[in-house]
Design an enzyme around this catalytic site. Structure first.
Site, PDB file in Angstrom:
ATOM      1  N   GLU A 137     -12.585  10.650 -78.696  1.00 45.44           N
ATOM      2  CA  GLU A 137     -14.018  11.101 -78.521  1.00 45.44           C
ATOM      3  C   GLU A 137     -14.777   9.117 -78.229  1.00 45.44           C
ATOM      4  N   GLY A 140      -6.650   4.995 -84.198  1.00 45.23           N
ATOM      5  CA  GLY A 140      -6.774   7.055 -84.669  1.00 45.23           C
ATOM      6  C   GLY A 140      -6.722   7.655 -83.265  1.00 45.23           C
ATOM      7  N   CYS A 194     -22.182  14.999 -84.732  1.00 43.93           N
ATOM      8  CA  CYS A 194     -22.523  14.621 -84.029  1.00 43.93           C
ATOM      9  C   CYS A 194     -23.615  15.203 -82.761  1.00 43.93           C
ATOM     10  N   GLU A 206     -14.486  30.648 -63.451  1.00 38.57           N
ATOM     11  CA  GLU A 206     -14.037  31.838 -62.859  1.00 38.57           C
ATOM     12  C   GLU A 206     -12.441  31.495 -63.449  1.00 38.57           C
ATOM     13  N   LYS A 231     -23.979  11.224 -81.524  1.00 39.13           N
ATOM     14  CA  LYS A 231     -22.389  11.299 -80.954  1.00 39.13           C
ATOM     15  C   LYS A 231     -22.508  11.478 -79.593  1.00 39.13           C
ATOM     16  N   ARG A 237      -3.532  15.669 -82.341  1.00 37.95           N
ATOM     17  CA  ARG A 237      -2.252  16.226 -83.130  1.00 37.95           C
ATOM     18  C   ARG A 237      -2.947  17.152 -83.950  1.00 37.95           C
ATOM     19  N   TYR A 265     -10.651  13.568 -83.432  1.00 37.79           N
ATOM     20  CA  TYR A 265     -11.773  14.011 -82.531  1.00 37.79           C
ATOM     21  C   TYR A 265     -12.669  12.675 -82.371  1.00 37.79           C
ATOM     22  N   HIS A 269     -19.380  32.896 -59.000  1.00 39.39           N
ATOM     23  CA  HIS A 269     -18.528  32.429 -57.977  1.00 39.39           C
ATOM     24  C   HIS A 269     -19.219  30.612 -57.332  1.00 39.39           C
ATOM     25  N   CYS A 278     -24.197  14.899 -89.816  1.00 39.20           N
ATOM     26  CA  CYS A 278     -24.060  15.658 -88.063  1.00 39.20           C
ATOM     27  C   CYS A 278     -25.140  14.872 -87.665  1.00 39.20           C
TER      28      CYS A 278
HETATM   29  P1  FAD Z   1     -22.694  16.222 -94.346  1.00 36.85           P
HETATM   30  O1  FAD Z   1     -23.272  16.717 -92.993  1.00 36.85           O
HETATM   31  O2  FAD Z   1     -22.179  14.810 -94.872  1.00 36.85           O
HETATM   32  O3  FAD Z   1     -23.819  16.238 -95.651  1.00 36.85           O
HETATM   33  C1  FAD Z   1     -23.864  15.496 -97.164  1.00 36.85           C
HETATM   34  C2  FAD Z   1     -24.815  15.191 -97.875  1.00 36.85           C
HETATM   35  O4  FAD Z   1     -24.976  15.251 -99.345  1.00 36.85           O
HETATM   36  C3  FAD Z   1     -25.293  13.880 -97.694  1.00 36.85           C
HETATM   37  O5  FAD Z   1     -26.607  13.848 -96.552  1.00 36.85           O
HETATM   38  C4  FAD Z   1     -25.319  12.845 -98.078  1.00 36.85           C
HETATM   39  O6  FAD Z   1     -26.157  11.556 -98.347  1.00 36.85           O
HETATM   40  C5  FAD Z   1     -25.193  13.765-100.030  1.00 36.85           C
HETATM   41  N1  FAD Z   1     -25.143  13.146-100.744  1.00 36.85           N
HETATM   42  C6  FAD Z   1     -23.687  12.559-100.937  1.00 36.85           C
HETATM   43  N2  FAD Z   1     -23.672  12.965-102.533  1.00 36.85           N
HETATM   44  C7  FAD Z   1     -24.437  12.781-102.807  1.00 36.85           C
HETATM   45  C8  FAD Z   1     -25.251  12.301-103.851  1.00 36.85           C
HETATM   46  N3  FAD Z   1     -24.086  12.031-104.897  1.00 36.85           N
HETATM   47  N4  FAD Z   1     -26.626  12.949-104.236  1.00 36.85           N
HETATM   48  C9  FAD Z   1     -27.371  13.862-103.429  1.00 36.85           C
HETATM   49  N5  FAD Z   1     -26.673  13.638-102.635  1.00 36.85           N
HETATM   50  C10 FAD Z   1     -25.389  13.246-101.441  1.00 36.85           C
HETATM   51  N6  FAD Z   1     -19.114  18.599 -86.251  1.00 36.85           N
HETATM   52  C11 FAD Z   1     -19.219  19.348 -85.306  1.00 36.85           C
HETATM   53  O7  FAD Z   1     -19.130  20.187 -85.280  1.00 36.85           O
HETATM   54  N7  FAD Z   1     -19.336  18.830 -83.916  1.00 36.85           N
HETATM   55  C12 FAD Z   1     -19.592  17.801 -83.295  1.00 36.85           C
HETATM   56  O8  FAD Z   1     -19.294  17.176 -82.635  1.00 36.85           O
HETATM   57  C13 FAD Z   1     -19.223  16.577 -85.119  1.00 36.85           C
HETATM   58  N8  FAD Z   1     -18.887  15.804 -84.169  1.00 36.85           N
HETATM   59  C14 FAD Z   1     -18.983  14.799 -85.571  1.00 36.85           C
HETATM   60  C15 FAD Z   1     -19.257  13.217 -85.214  1.00 36.85           C
HETATM   61  C16 FAD Z   1     -18.384  12.234 -85.373  1.00 36.85           C
HETATM   62  C17 FAD Z   1     -18.479  10.790 -85.717  1.00 36.85           C
HETATM   63  C18 FAD Z   1     -18.437  13.074 -87.738  1.00 36.85           C
HETATM   64  C19 FAD Z   1     -18.689  11.659 -88.671  1.00 36.85           C
HETATM   65  C20 FAD Z   1     -18.115  13.927 -88.162  1.00 36.85           C
HETATM   66  C21 FAD Z   1     -19.024  15.389 -86.768  1.00 36.85           C
HETATM   67  N9  FAD Z   1     -18.630  16.824 -87.262  1.00 36.85           N
HETATM   68  C22 FAD Z   1     -19.064  16.923 -86.453  1.00 36.85           C
HETATM   69  C23 FAD Z   1     -18.402  16.865 -88.260  1.00 36.85           C
HETATM   70  C24 FAD Z   1     -19.982  17.115 -89.007  1.00 36.85           C
HETATM   71  O9  FAD Z   1     -21.140  15.889 -89.433  1.00 36.85           O
HETATM   72  C25 FAD Z   1     -19.598  17.608 -90.371  1.00 36.85           C
HETATM   73  O10 FAD Z   1     -18.899  18.830 -90.531  1.00 36.85           O
HETATM   74  C26 FAD Z   1     -20.673  17.951 -91.201  1.00 36.85           C
HETATM   75  O11 FAD Z   1     -21.626  17.058 -90.958  1.00 36.85           O
HETATM   76  C27 FAD Z   1     -20.268  18.653 -92.442  1.00 36.85           C
HETATM   77  O12 FAD Z   1     -22.240  19.337 -93.344  1.00 36.85           O
HETATM   78  P2  FAD Z   1     -22.113  18.765 -94.961  1.00 36.85           P
HETATM   79  O13 FAD Z   1     -23.154  19.941 -95.092  1.00 36.85           O
HETATM   80  O14 FAD Z   1     -20.526  19.656 -95.692  1.00 36.85           O
HETATM   81  O15 FAD Z   1     -21.688  17.812 -95.324  1.00 36.85           O
HETATM   82  P1  NDP Z   2      -8.860  12.840 -87.588  1.00 34.80           P
HETATM   83  O1  NDP Z   2      -8.846  13.834 -89.041  1.00 34.80           O
HETATM   84  O2  NDP Z   2      -9.400  14.075 -86.003  1.00 34.80           O
HETATM   85  O3  NDP Z   2      -7.757  12.658 -86.709  1.00 34.80           O
HETATM   86  C1  NDP Z   2      -7.961  11.171 -87.713  1.00 34.80           C
HETATM   87  C2  NDP Z   2      -6.751  10.443 -86.979  1.00 34.80           C
HETATM   88  O4  NDP Z   2      -6.227   9.481 -87.758  1.00 34.80           O
HETATM   89  C3  NDP Z   2      -5.282  10.746 -87.193  1.00 34.80           C
HETATM   90  O5  NDP Z   2      -5.178  10.554 -85.417  1.00 34.80           O
HETATM   91  C4  NDP Z   2      -4.668  10.512 -87.548  1.00 34.80           C
HETATM   92  O6  NDP Z   2      -2.924  10.303 -87.415  1.00 34.80           O
HETATM   93  C5  NDP Z   2      -4.819   9.167 -87.652  1.00 34.80           C
HETATM   94  N1  NDP Z   2      -4.357   8.521 -89.509  1.00 34.80           N
HETATM   95  C6  NDP Z   2      -5.040   9.030 -90.634  1.00 34.80           C
HETATM   96  N2  NDP Z   2      -4.146   8.135 -91.388  1.00 34.80           N
HETATM   97  C7  NDP Z   2      -3.909   7.612 -91.106  1.00 34.80           C
HETATM   98  C8  NDP Z   2      -3.239   6.405 -91.794  1.00 34.80           C
HETATM   99  N3  NDP Z   2      -2.899   6.194 -92.615  1.00 34.80           N
HETATM  100  N4  NDP Z   2      -2.412   5.441 -90.361  1.00 34.80           N
HETATM  101  C9  NDP Z   2      -2.916   5.507 -89.478  1.00 34.80           C
HETATM  102  N5  NDP Z   2      -3.437   6.605 -88.655  1.00 34.80           N
HETATM  103  C10 NDP Z   2      -2.897   7.279 -89.467  1.00 34.80           C
HETATM  104  O7  NDP Z   2     -10.416  12.710 -88.207  1.00 34.80           O
HETATM  105  P2  NDP Z   2     -11.428  11.880 -87.548  1.00 34.80           P
HETATM  106  O8  NDP Z   2     -11.935  11.240 -88.181  1.00 34.80           O
HETATM  107  O9  NDP Z   2     -11.207  11.924 -85.963  1.00 34.80           O
HETATM  108  O10 NDP Z   2     -12.781  13.237 -87.985  1.00 34.80           O
HETATM  109  C11 NDP Z   2     -12.601  13.620 -88.848  1.00 34.80           C
HETATM  110  C12 NDP Z   2     -13.048  15.435 -88.755  1.00 34.80           C
HETATM  111  O11 NDP Z   2     -14.771  15.547 -88.347  1.00 34.80           O
HETATM  112  C13 NDP Z   2     -12.145  15.963 -87.732  1.00 34.80           C
HETATM  113  O12 NDP Z   2     -11.076  16.454 -88.571  1.00 34.80           O
HETATM  114  C14 NDP Z   2     -13.231  16.821 -87.275  1.00 34.80           C
HETATM  115  O13 NDP Z   2     -13.019  18.063 -88.563  1.00 34.80           O
HETATM  116  C15 NDP Z   2     -14.531  16.474 -88.019  1.00 34.80           C
HETATM  117  N6  NDP Z   2     -15.113  15.797 -86.214  1.00 34.80           N
HETATM  118  C16 NDP Z   2     -15.664  17.012 -85.023  1.00 34.80           C
HETATM  119  C17 NDP Z   2     -15.779  16.893 -84.458  1.00 34.80           C
HETATM  120  C18 NDP Z   2     -16.489  17.284 -82.888  1.00 34.80           C
HETATM  121  O14 NDP Z   2     -16.353  19.120 -83.901  1.00 34.80           O
HETATM  122  N7  NDP Z   2     -16.637  17.098 -81.756  1.00 34.80           N
HETATM  123  C19 NDP Z   2     -15.921  15.201 -83.896  1.00 34.80           C
HETATM  124  C20 NDP Z   2     -15.748  13.936 -84.894  1.00 34.80           C
HETATM  125  C21 NDP Z   2     -15.726  14.743 -86.739  1.00 34.80           C
HETATM  126  P3  NDP Z   2      -2.038  11.728 -87.339  1.00 34.80           P
HETATM  127  O15 NDP Z   2      -2.794  12.927 -86.360  1.00 34.80           O
HETATM  128  O16 NDP Z   2      -0.832  11.196 -87.285  1.00 34.80           O
HETATM  129  O17 NDP Z   2      -1.926  12.011 -88.767  1.00 34.80           O
END
Ligand code: FAD
Ligand code: NDP
Length: 485
Positions: free
Chosen positions: A201, A194, A61, A465, A64, A224, A197, A460, A56
């Protein structure tokens, strides 16, 4: 092993959203002796790179959203003209400068997360943690050496990593990790693969920065799983803003060509085509980072994508091992990982068994303009709830665009369960929708009825609203499910 090493109440693998929240609460609120293992800091994750704050904060998050803000200035410059503003010169954008500022902020936040843990009395060890047995963790120290730690409980909070789809040359594509840390923007266009999300974005981010963007995906529509009408609206907005939409297309090969790449793909008609682009970004999903962690050997069961199986208290099939966040692939959002981390700490150390509440979780897609949602989609409500459902929709041109001339509509939708009059789903595609939806989510959590929405006085003039002035229903549909509200 030293005597002190035997004394931990909790060893947490991963200092991301879930791991930090759980560890901080366990230590600061319940006096547990906690140690957190986390990889050294870096912007792009790998088998040896991570950092306090996790996805995050470092590569999700936060960065991004900072890039979304940056890209949206382009809209402000465009819209300002109708309000009498003129620029003496066309505004220019420096990607390099923006990334430098973003990096500085992320490093500040990384330090803050380290301090949060330190101030809570949590011990922090840099390295890769693996599970040796239900009460032992081994830390592989960067540069060599290991440390074995005994503990009463282990929390696996290792998150997830981006996946690349298996096409030839997939390693040439960037994922969201690298996209958030690009040194510069490429000369040519950017093909984003893809339609979830991350793809929608980043299409908005790159488009706002002035790049040509191709959004290539296998389905017929973006996003989807979200409400169908909202999906249509987002797709229309992407197209109107100039993103080239490529539904029904599947990449087959990526090749290096000069400074850029050739992307080969099959289109919806099955034709083999190719295009030259400056960059290919794969936004094709993420997978739990649970491989090679010693979990199976310790008896922890996982599903077929490697997500850790847990009970309602986040306990795995091994009683002393727990898991939260993306590693469990429940609802992969930061606030959900925080909720699960907190519930775990209360359950394990607070003497207060707590089940995370997954009802009415709001979320937002920060495409441009954003989409926000809480509760049932129309399709989901029809499938899961029984009885009549009233659907209210509104599509209008936001007031700001009357002068700016922008040709874009805001879309809003309410879904009402007729028998109980409860509002069960609210969706919006339009500016500020995430800010609006957070408040609406509280109302839905409280069981708000349509009558209560109607009796609420609007603010308003605002777009918000509209949610309290939707009087004529668009249609009545029939639910065929059996879920109870
Ligand atoms: P993480 O935050 O991934 O933390 C896991 C940690 O474990 C990492 O720091 C990693 O280095 C560490 N780790 C892994 N393996 C080991 C190991 N063996 N030993 C020690 N450390 C280890 N969510 C939202 O709510 N809003 C958003 O706008 C949003 N935007 C996103 C944008 C992007 C590009 C991405 C990729 C994700 C986004 N998400 C968003 C999703 C959100 O970031 C994740 O759901 C959230 O960070 C999950 O938290 P977590 O604690 O499960 O894992
Ligand atoms: P998503 O699950 O949202 O989207 C994955 C995309 O990849 C879909 O369009 C899917 O298609 C496509 N895809 C998957 N496998 C294949 C394949 N084999 N060939 C072609 N297309 C494929 O995942 P993201 O990676 O965008 O994000 C991961 C997660 O992180 C999200 O689900 C969300 O939980 C979290 N996130 C949250 C955000 C927020 O809160 N604003 C922002 C970013 C991430 P299809 O739909 O056809 O399966």
């Amino acid at each position: 092993m030293s005597a002190a090493d035997d004394e931990y109440d909790l060893v947490t693998l991963g200092a991301g959203s879930g791991g930090v929240r759980a560890s901080r609460f366990a230590a600061a609120n319940y006096g547990a002796k906690v140690l957190v293992v986390e990889h050294p800091f870096g912007f792009v994750s790998s088998e040896t790179i991570g950092g306090a704050g996790g996805t995050c904060v470092i590569r999700g998050c936060v960065p991004k959203k900072l890039l979304v803000y940056s890209s949206q200035f382009a809209d402000e410059f465009f819209d300002s003209k109708g309000f009498g503003w003129s620029m003496s010169a066309s505004p220019t954008h420096s990607w390099e400068e923006m990334i430098a500022h973003k990096d500085k902020e992320i490093q500040r936040l990384n330090t803050t997360y380290n301090n949060i843990l330190k101030n809570a009395g949590v011990e922090y060890v840099e390295g890769r943690g693996v599970v040796v047995d239900p009460h032992t963790v081994e830390v592989q120290i960067p540069g060599g050496g290991t440390r074995r730690i005994r503990t009463k409980n282990i929390l696996v909070a290792v998150g997830a990593v981006p996946t690349r789809i298996p096409v030839e040359g997939s390693e040439l594509a960037v994922t969201s990790d690298e996209a958030l840390a690009l040194d510069s923007l490429p000369q040519g266009s950017i093909a984003v693969l893809g339609a979830g999300y991350i793809a929608t974005e980043f299409a908005g981010i790159f488009k706002g920065m002035g790049k040509e963007v191709q959004l290539m995906y296998r389905g017929d529509k973006v996003l989807r799983g979200f409400d169908e009408e909202c999906r249509d609206q987002v797709q229309e907005n992407l197209e109107k803003r100039g993103t080239q939409i490529m539904p029904g297309c599947n990449p087959t090969k990526i090749e290096k060509k000069g400074d850029g790449f050739t992307l080969h793909y099959k289109n919806a008609a099955g034709e083999e085509l190719s295009m030259d682009v400056g960059l290919v970004m794969m936004a094709t999903g993420r997978k739990p980072r649970t491989y090679n962690l010693g979990l199976e050997a310790a008896g922890v069961e996982m599903d077929d994508i490697g997500a850790i199986k847990v009970d309602e208290h986040s306990r795995t099939t091994v009683p002393s091992i727990w898991a939260v966040g993306d590693a469990t692939n429940r609802v992969n959002l930061t606030p959900v990982a925080l909720m699960e981390g907190m519930a775990f700490a209360k359950t394990c150390f607070g003497g207060e068994p707590t089940v995370p509440d997954y009802t009415f979780i709001p979320s937002a897609v920060f495409c441009n303009p954003p989409m926000a949602t809480v509760g049932y989609t129309e399709e989901g409500a029809m499938k899961e709830l029984g009885g009549e459902l009233d659907v209210y929709t509104s599509k209008f041109r936001p007031m700001k665009y009357t002068l700016s001339g922008r040709d874009e509509k805001t879309f809003m939708k309410l879904i009402v369960h007729v028998e109980t009059d409860r509002v069960v789903g609210v969706h919006m595609v339009g500016p500020e929708s995430p800010e609006i939806m957070q408040g609406i989510a509280i109302a839905l959590k409280c069981g708000a009825t349509k009558a209560q929405f109607d009796s609420t006085v609007g603010i308003h003039p605002s777009s918000a609203e509209e949610f309290v002035t939707m009087r004529s229903k668009t249609r009545r549909v029939m639910g065929t499910g059996t879920s109870k509200l």
